[in-house]
Design a protein around this motif. Structure first.
Motif, PDB file in Angstrom:
ATOM      1  N   VAL A  21       0.843  -1.200   0.000  1.00 36.87           N
ATOM      2  CA  VAL A  21       0.000   0.000   0.000  1.00 36.87           C
ATOM      3  C   VAL A  21       0.878   1.250   0.000  1.00 36.87           C
ATOM      4  O   VAL A  21       0.665   2.184  -0.790  1.00 36.87           O
ATOM      5  N   ALA A  22       1.888   1.256   0.858  1.00 35.76           N
ATOM      6  CA  ALA A  22       2.768   2.423   0.958  1.00 35.76           C
ATOM      7  C   ALA A  22       3.556   2.635  -0.337  1.00 35.76           C
ATOM      8  O   ALA A  22       3.810   3.763  -0.761  1.00 35.76           O
ATOM      9  N   ARG A  23       3.920   1.543  -0.981  1.00 40.85           N
ATOM     10  CA  ARG A  23       4.738   1.610  -2.193  1.00 40.85           C
ATOM     11  C   ARG A  23       3.886   2.022  -3.389  1.00 40.85           C
ATOM     12  O   ARG A  23       4.304   2.809  -4.232  1.00 40.85           O
ATOM     13  N   GLY A  24       2.718   1.427  -3.504  1.00 45.67           N
ATOM     14  CA  GLY A  24       1.775   1.846  -4.544  1.00 45.67           C
ATOM     15  C   GLY A  24       1.976   1.188  -5.904  1.00 45.67           C
ATOM     16  O   GLY A  24       1.113   1.307  -6.777  1.00 45.67           O
ATOM     17  N   HIS A  25       3.107   0.508  -6.094  1.00 45.70           N
ATOM     18  CA  HIS A  25       3.341  -0.105  -7.409  1.00 45.70           C
ATOM     19  C   HIS A  25       4.104  -1.412  -7.232  1.00 45.70           C
ATOM     20  O   HIS A  25       4.742  -1.652  -6.208  1.00 45.70           O
ATOM     21  N   LEU A  26       4.026  -2.265  -8.253  1.00 51.04           N
ATOM     22  CA  LEU A  26       4.731  -3.544  -8.263  1.00 51.04           C
ATOM     23  C   LEU A  26       4.953  -3.933  -9.713  1.00 51.04           C
ATOM     24  O   LEU A  26       4.052  -3.757 -10.553  1.00 51.04           O
ATOM     25  N   LEU A  27       6.137  -4.407 -10.001  1.00 52.49           N
ATOM     26  CA  LEU A  27       6.484  -4.813 -11.370  1.00 52.49           C
ATOM     27  C   LEU A  27       6.194  -3.691 -12.369  1.00 52.49           C
ATOM     28  O   LEU A  27       5.736  -3.936 -13.498  1.00 52.49           O
ATOM     29  N   GLY A  28       6.462  -2.460 -11.943  1.00 57.25           N
ATOM     30  CA  GLY A  28       6.348  -1.317 -12.852  1.00 57.25           C
ATOM     31  C   GLY A  28       4.934  -0.819 -13.095  1.00 57.25           C
ATOM     32  O   GLY A  28       4.735   0.058 -13.944  1.00 57.25           O
ATOM     33  N   ARG A  29       3.971  -1.381 -12.369  1.00 57.83           N
ATOM     34  CA  ARG A  29       2.588  -0.930 -12.580  1.00 57.83           C
ATOM     35  C   ARG A  29       1.957  -0.505 -11.248  1.00 57.83           C
ATOM     36  O   ARG A  29       2.278  -1.046 -10.205  1.00 57.83           O
ATOM     37  N   ASP A  30       1.064   0.481 -11.330  1.00 57.65           N
ATOM     38  CA  ASP A  30       0.346   0.896 -10.126  1.00 57.65           C
ATOM     39  C   ASP A  30      -0.501  -0.263  -9.600  1.00 57.65           C
ATOM     40  O   ASP A  30      -1.110  -0.994 -10.386  1.00 57.65           O
ATOM     41  N   ILE A  31      -0.519  -0.387  -8.289  1.00 56.29           N
ATOM     42  CA  ILE A  31      -1.345  -1.434  -7.688  1.00 56.29           C
ATOM     43  C   ILE A  31      -2.795  -0.954  -7.681  1.00 56.29           C
ATOM     44  O   ILE A  31      -3.123   0.074  -7.092  1.00 56.29           O
ATOM     45  N   ALA A  32      -3.665  -1.704  -8.366  1.00 55.92           N
ATOM     46  CA  ALA A  32      -5.078  -1.327  -8.455  1.00 55.92           C
ATOM     47  C   ALA A  32      -5.881  -1.931  -7.319  1.00 55.92           C
ATOM     48  O   ALA A  32      -6.872  -1.363  -6.870  1.00 55.92           O
ATOM     49  N   LYS A  33      -5.433  -3.107  -6.844  1.00 55.83           N
ATOM     50  CA  LYS A  33      -6.205  -3.783  -5.804  1.00 55.83           C
ATOM     51  C   LYS A  33      -5.332  -4.795  -5.085  1.00 55.83           C
ATOM     52  O   LYS A  33      -4.497  -5.467  -5.716  1.00 55.83           O
ATOM     53  N   ILE A  34      -5.527  -4.900  -3.769  1.00 54.74           N
ATOM     54  CA  ILE A  34      -4.867  -5.940  -2.980  1.00 54.74           C
ATOM     55  C   ILE A  34      -5.965  -6.749  -2.288  1.00 54.74           C
ATOM     56  O   ILE A  34      -6.876  -6.168  -1.684  1.00 54.74           O
ATOM     57  N   THR A  35      -5.875  -8.062  -2.410  1.00 49.53           N
ATOM     58  CA  THR A  35      -6.824  -8.938  -1.722  1.00 49.53           C
ATOM     59  C   THR A  35      -6.076  -9.732  -0.665  1.00 49.53           C
ATOM     60  O   THR A  35      -5.070 -10.385  -0.967  1.00 49.53           O
ATOM     61  N   LEU A  36      -6.542  -9.627   0.574  1.00 47.28           N
ATOM     62  CA  LEU A  36      -5.955 -10.408   1.664  1.00 47.28           C
ATOM     63  C   LEU A  36      -6.860 -11.598   1.934  1.00 47.28           C
ATOM     64  O   LEU A  36      -8.021 -11.425   2.317  1.00 47.28           O
ATOM     65  N   ALA A  37      -6.333 -12.800   1.701  1.00 50.19           N
ATOM     66  CA  ALA A  37      -7.130 -14.016   1.876  1.00 50.19           C
ATOM     67  C   ALA A  37      -6.547 -14.830   3.013  1.00 50.19           C
ATOM     68  O   ALA A  37      -5.328 -14.982   3.129  1.00 50.19           O
ATOM     69  N   ASP A  38      -7.423 -15.355   3.858  1.00 45.98           N
ATOM     70  CA  ASP A  38      -6.947 -16.230   4.942  1.00 45.98           C
ATOM     71  C   ASP A  38      -8.123 -17.047   5.429  1.00 45.98           C
ATOM     72  O   ASP A  38      -9.256 -16.817   5.015  1.00 45.98           O
ATOM     73  N   ILE A  39      -7.846 -17.993   6.300  1.00 38.30           N
ATOM     74  CA  ILE A  39      -8.896 -18.895   6.766  1.00 38.30           C
ATOM     75  C   ILE A  39      -9.966 -18.125   7.539  1.00 38.30           C
ATOM     76  O   ILE A  39     -11.140 -18.453   7.491  1.00 38.30           O
ATOM     77  N   ALA A  40      -9.544 -17.033   8.218  1.00 45.52           N
ATOM     78  CA  ALA A  40     -10.491 -16.058   8.769  1.00 45.52           C
ATOM     79  C   ALA A  40     -10.191 -14.727   8.077  1.00 45.52           C
ATOM     80  O   ALA A  40      -9.046 -14.463   7.719  1.00 45.52           O
ATOM     81  N   ALA A  41     -11.217 -13.916   7.880  1.00 46.30           N
ATOM     82  CA  ALA A  41     -11.006 -12.672   7.127  1.00 46.30           C
ATOM     83  C   ALA A  41      -9.948 -11.807   7.816  1.00 46.30           C
ATOM     84  O   ALA A  41     -10.074 -11.489   9.000  1.00 46.30           O
ATOM     85  N   PRO A  42      -8.882 -11.441   7.111  1.00 44.81           N
ATOM     86  CA  PRO A  42      -7.793 -10.665   7.726  1.00 44.81           C
ATOM     87  C   PRO A  42      -8.184  -9.222   8.025  1.00 44.81           C
ATOM     88  O   PRO A  42      -9.117  -8.686   7.430  1.00 44.81           O
ATOM     89  N   ALA A  43      -7.430  -8.614   8.933  1.00 45.61           N
ATOM     90  CA  ALA A  43      -7.557  -7.173   9.169  1.00 45.61           C
ATOM     91  C   ALA A  43      -7.109  -6.426   7.923  1.00 45.61           C
ATOM     92  O   ALA A  43      -6.283  -6.913   7.149  1.00 45.61           O
ATOM     93  N   LEU A  44      -7.678  -5.231   7.727  1.00 48.22           N
ATOM     94  CA  LEU A  44      -7.348  -4.433   6.544  1.00 48.22           C
ATOM     95  C   LEU A  44      -6.517  -3.228   6.937  1.00 48.22           C
ATOM     96  O   LEU A  44      -6.860  -2.523   7.887  1.00 48.22           O
ATOM     97  N   PRO A  45      -5.410  -2.975   6.228  1.00 50.75           N
ATOM     98  CA  PRO A  45      -4.652  -1.753   6.513  1.00 50.75           C
ATOM     99  C   PRO A  45      -5.415  -0.540   5.993  1.00 50.75           C
ATOM    100  O   PRO A  45      -6.232  -0.650   5.075  1.00 50.75           O
ATOM    101  N   GLU A  46      -5.143   0.634   6.583  1.00 54.91           N
ATOM    102  CA  GLU A  46      -5.636   1.879   5.987  1.00 54.91           C
ATOM    103  C   GLU A  46      -4.954   2.037   4.643  1.00 54.91           C
ATOM    104  O   GLU A  46      -3.752   1.815   4.515  1.00 54.91           O
ATOM    105  N   SER A  47      -5.711   2.442   3.636  1.00 54.93           N
ATOM    106  CA  SER A  47      -5.128   2.373   2.310  1.00 54.93           C
ATOM    107  C   SER A  47      -5.806   3.325   1.353  1.00 54.93           C
ATOM    108  O   SER A  47      -7.020   3.520   1.400  1.00 54.93           O
ATOM    109  N   GLY A  48      -5.005   3.919   0.465  1.00 62.81           N
ATOM    110  CA  GLY A  48      -5.561   4.702  -0.626  1.00 62.81           C
ATOM    111  C   GLY A  48      -5.997   3.844  -1.795  1.00 62.81           C
ATOM    112  O   GLY A  48      -6.772   4.281  -2.639  1.00 62.81           O
TER     113      GLY A  48
END
Lengths: 321, 321
Positions: A21-48
């Motif tokens: 989230v802080a970095r905003g990009h990966l592999l030269g592209r803006d990060i459009a969405k991050i999905t956190l998957a786990d056996i129980a729904a994970p906490a969400l960071p504050e995020s733009g």
């Protein structure tokens, strides 16, 4: 750029999400969405950027398919039944760590888009009859089911990459210290708690002598390495997609001295030295004479000094910082 | 003593059955029954002890349970989808070589009797970035799905043994030569056919130069090693149940000269030297600088000279002998 972190509720998954989230990009592209998957729904960071939490049971193919849609570009697969648990419940270990990993890789293959898959392996793949030092070319001879399952996951990642189904990378994580949160049942738990609890003004028990050596990495550099791990140019990865993530070997004495150098003499006074032969037996079977040449040559990094590990804890994780 | 050979219809399985029949005992007990299991019912050797042929699909748990009853003492698991097939049909390779092996080990575990399980691995587990010589402590970096699946099978055999579910042993077979029967689609097929066909008075093609080196074992010693493999005292096996079965490295020139020394100059004249770049590309990726110290120390053997391999073919397998 669409990123899914499986095991996104764990310490490393949560820190990775915040770093992305802080970095905003990966592999030269803006990060459009991050999905956190786990056996129980994970906490969400504050995020733009949009961040979503989903539940996912990797031992269930439909559940994996639901969390890995055709839009995913990078999959971090960090989910596992950990060592002591997999040792006690062999079936759960094979179901999650082997069949579950296979489900993730099969789903990634079925997408037909050859996504980047970053798989967290472990130094638990080492052990047994293999002489020191452990290098990139040492046999894996795990002495736990968890280690065997991680070694099999590495073989799958390399084979699926060779076949062109995924663009996989697997990294054997050192013991992560200083790990935030509470002590857990892992035999390695004390390697964080003898620092974390005293830095928080609480007592902790050290069950081994102060000349015990082990191979460590800070959570901060682990996350940086996982990000770099996704970005390594594929041609540079060679014929084995699995490698040791860099760490450094320290004695308990060096670790405690680093804490004192950063935080003064009081925390070390909160360590109670109580030998626990069973813990000692387990942890002295682990390897610490480990070289990570391939990963270092590809730009992954180890902490310069354990003082860094202590400072990162104070900056990133200490309650009320 | 009740023995089941899964893959009992193959060349090695058939020879193993005949050798066990001739021997009459295993692990200090008389052999009461041998069961040959394969996807199609195997041929039965003439035998003074009861020998049964059954069909078994190891990818089906019920089928495995039907062929591994509570009376089994020793299980030879030799069944596999071979290299080129597993490369073409990835799903079949994983279904038979990984899930099928897991089914066999799970059934052996469920028996609760801790049977001896002898698993045939392969030198296909070697490859990739690992420097020569290959030793018992070299990393496995297979460059085929078949090799990856065999490497995973080894990890399972060691882990299931460590947990006390089975008494497992895994041996990486060298290329078996002189292999009886017909040429097959394996890239290594010529390493038997340039001997077998000329010894039978027929032409054969050698697709590589005569300085090509490879790592060989005769079928006769392979079978002797598999029998010894079941009988090694468990305490001597150590922490890794998988090891290289001994072989020897020969050039094509040495192999052909051995044939001439045993059978005279005529057979070698029946070899047509026709370079096949694709075969050459595959086989020169294989490893031949291999050490098998652990297995040798445990009493397994390699042929003394390739002349032995030729003689064994003439004695054991030549049609009309």
């Amino acid at each position: 750029m669409n990123v899914v972190i499986i095991g996104g509720g764990g310490v490393v998954g949560q820190k990775l999400a915040r770093a992305l989230v802080a970095r905003g990009h990966l592999l030269g592209r803006d990060i459009a969405k991050i999905t956190l998957a786990d056996i129980a729904a994970p906490a969400l960071p504050e995020s733009g950027v949009p961040v979503e939490a989903v539940t996912c049971d990797i031992s269930d193919r439909a559940s994996v398919a639901a969390c890995l849609g055709p839009e995913v570009d990078v999959i971090y697969h960090l989910a596992a039944i950990v060592s002591a648990h997999a040792e006690e419940d062999v079936d759960a270990g094979y179901r999650i760590n082997l069949a579950g990993t296979m489900n993730v890789l099969e789903r990634a293959r079925a997408l037909g888009t050859r996504p980047v898959v970053v798989f967290s392996s472990s130094i638990a793949v080492y052990g047994g009859e293999v002489p020191d030092p452990i290098t990139d070319h040492s046999a894996l001879n795990p002495q736990t089911s968890y280690g065997a399952q991680k070694a099999m996951g590495e073989l799958l990642v390399t084979d699926y990459s060779r076949k062109g189904f995924i663009d996989g990378r697997a990294f054997r994580l050192p013991t992560i210290s200083v790990r935030p949160g509470k002590p857990n049942r892992a035999a390695s738990s004390f390697m964080s708690s003898i620092l974390r609890e005293p830095l928080n003004g609480q007592e902790a028990v050290c069950p081994v002598d102060d000349d015990f050596r082990h191979y460590y990495l800070s959570p901060r550099l682990c996350v940086e390495n996982l990000i770099r791990g996704a970005e390594i140019e594929e041609a540079a990865l060679g014929q084995n997609r699995a490698m040791q993530m860099p760490g450094r070997t320290w004695t308990i004495r060096e670790v405690v001295d680093a804490m004192t150098a950063v935080a003064g003499p009081e925390p070390a006074k909160l360590i109670r030295w109580e030998k626990q032969p069973e813990i000692r037996r387990i942890v002295t079977g682990w390897r610490y004479d480990i070289q990570a040449r391939k990963a270092l040559s590809l730009g992954l990094k180890a902490d310069e000094s354990f003082k860094d590990n202590v400072r990162y804890y104070l900056e990133d994780d200490k309650p009320g910082r």
